[in-house]
Structures are given as structure tokens and as C-alpha cells.
Write a protein that holds these residues in place. Sequence first.
Motif, PDB file in Angstrom:
ATOM      1  N   TYR A 122       0.829  -1.207   0.000  1.00 34.62           N
ATOM      2  CA  TYR A 122       0.000   0.000   0.000  1.00 34.62           C
ATOM      3  C   TYR A 122       0.866   1.261   0.000  1.00 34.62           C
ATOM      4  O   TYR A 122       0.437   2.296  -0.495  1.00 34.62           O
ATOM      5  N   VAL A 126       0.966   4.382  -3.290  1.00 35.95           N
ATOM      6  CA  VAL A 126       1.018   5.840  -3.222  1.00 35.95           C
ATOM      7  C   VAL A 126       2.294   6.364  -3.900  1.00 35.95           C
ATOM      8  O   VAL A 126       2.254   7.344  -4.643  1.00 35.95           O
ATOM      9  N   THR A 155      -6.203   3.455  -5.781  1.00 35.75           N
ATOM     10  CA  THR A 155      -5.872   4.058  -4.482  1.00 35.75           C
ATOM     11  C   THR A 155      -7.125   4.606  -3.811  1.00 35.75           C
ATOM     12  O   THR A 155      -7.324   4.411  -2.605  1.00 35.75           O
TER      13      THR A 155
END
Length: 188
Positions: A122, A126, A155
Motif C-alpha cells: 500500500y 502511493v 488508491t
Amino acid sequence: MISMDESPLPNIIGFLALASYIATLIPTILRIVFPQTKETGIPQWLLKRRRVIGVMAFFLALGHGFLMVQKRNFDFFDIKTFWIYIQGVSTFIIFTLLSITSNNWSVKKLKKNWKQLHKLTYVAMVVLIWHIWDKMSGHWTYLTPISLAAITIITVLFVIRLWIEYQSKQQKNAAKVAKPDLVGKGIR
């Protein structure tokens, strides 16, 4: 008028790496954000192949990075090089760690730490937005808007997933608090 450059091979391989990476994120997001997709079988199919797809994303990212290093003739002893390409290097390090530990032996040896380590995916999500935007600004190809849209959408869906999971947890906690303790009152 907006002009777009032709996509060179390193960008095409980078795009394929991104698409493979996104495919590893989709199963859980679909299961939580769009629960009706369970009936299609797509999340289950992707989930069964998640590790293989993730390793494939790593090798595509490796190819992308190799071709970029070769094309730009990087000086690895110059600290400015690392600073300029920090997003790509960071993402590649994360992909390397995830790829190396994407096997049953690592799951057994790392136990709970395996899940914690794989949450780095994760962070990569980004950083990839930043990487694509920064490296492609000024010379977009046809793949750039597709890449940015895809990673941004996934996202946003991830944030929605987190929100749904948070609300579900809050509801469960509220239900526990509201449930009377009947064990102490002699009722069994």
C-alpha cells in the motif's frame, strides 16, 4: 494543442508492471467495496493467482528499471541520481521484498510479520502515483494518463475499502458493548 510522445519499450514494460501490480490489489478491494462481484468469480480467480501475478509485476518492474538504467546511463555513485529516482528505487525495493517473500516458506517462517511486511504494497501504491507523475511530466505518452487514472482509482478504492472496514469494526464493537453480559446473572 497537447502532443504526446510515443511510448518507448521501458514505458510499455513499466505500464505492464503497473497493470500486474493493480491486478494483485483488485481481489480484496472488489470483495469489500463491491461484494456483488463475488458472484462473477473474478476476485477468486485473481486471489488464487495473486502471488504469481505479483512476482510477474516484480520481473516487469525489474525489466523497466534495467532498460531505464541502460537508456539513461545512470551513475550509481552519484547521490543526486538516487534522489532524482527515489520513487522508482523505493517502489522497486518494496516489490523486491514482496517478491522474495511471496512463497509458502516465507509465510510459515514470518507468521504474523509476513502480513505486516506485505502491507508495504500500500506504500508502493502511493509512491507509484508520485513516480508516474514526476517522471512523465513534460513528456506524456498515451500510457501516462491511463497509468495515472488506474493507480489513482485503485488508491481511491483502497481508501474506500479502509473506510468500510473501519465502519464495520466500529459496528461490531458497538454491538459487543450493547450486548448484555448474561453469563454473570446465572443465565447460560
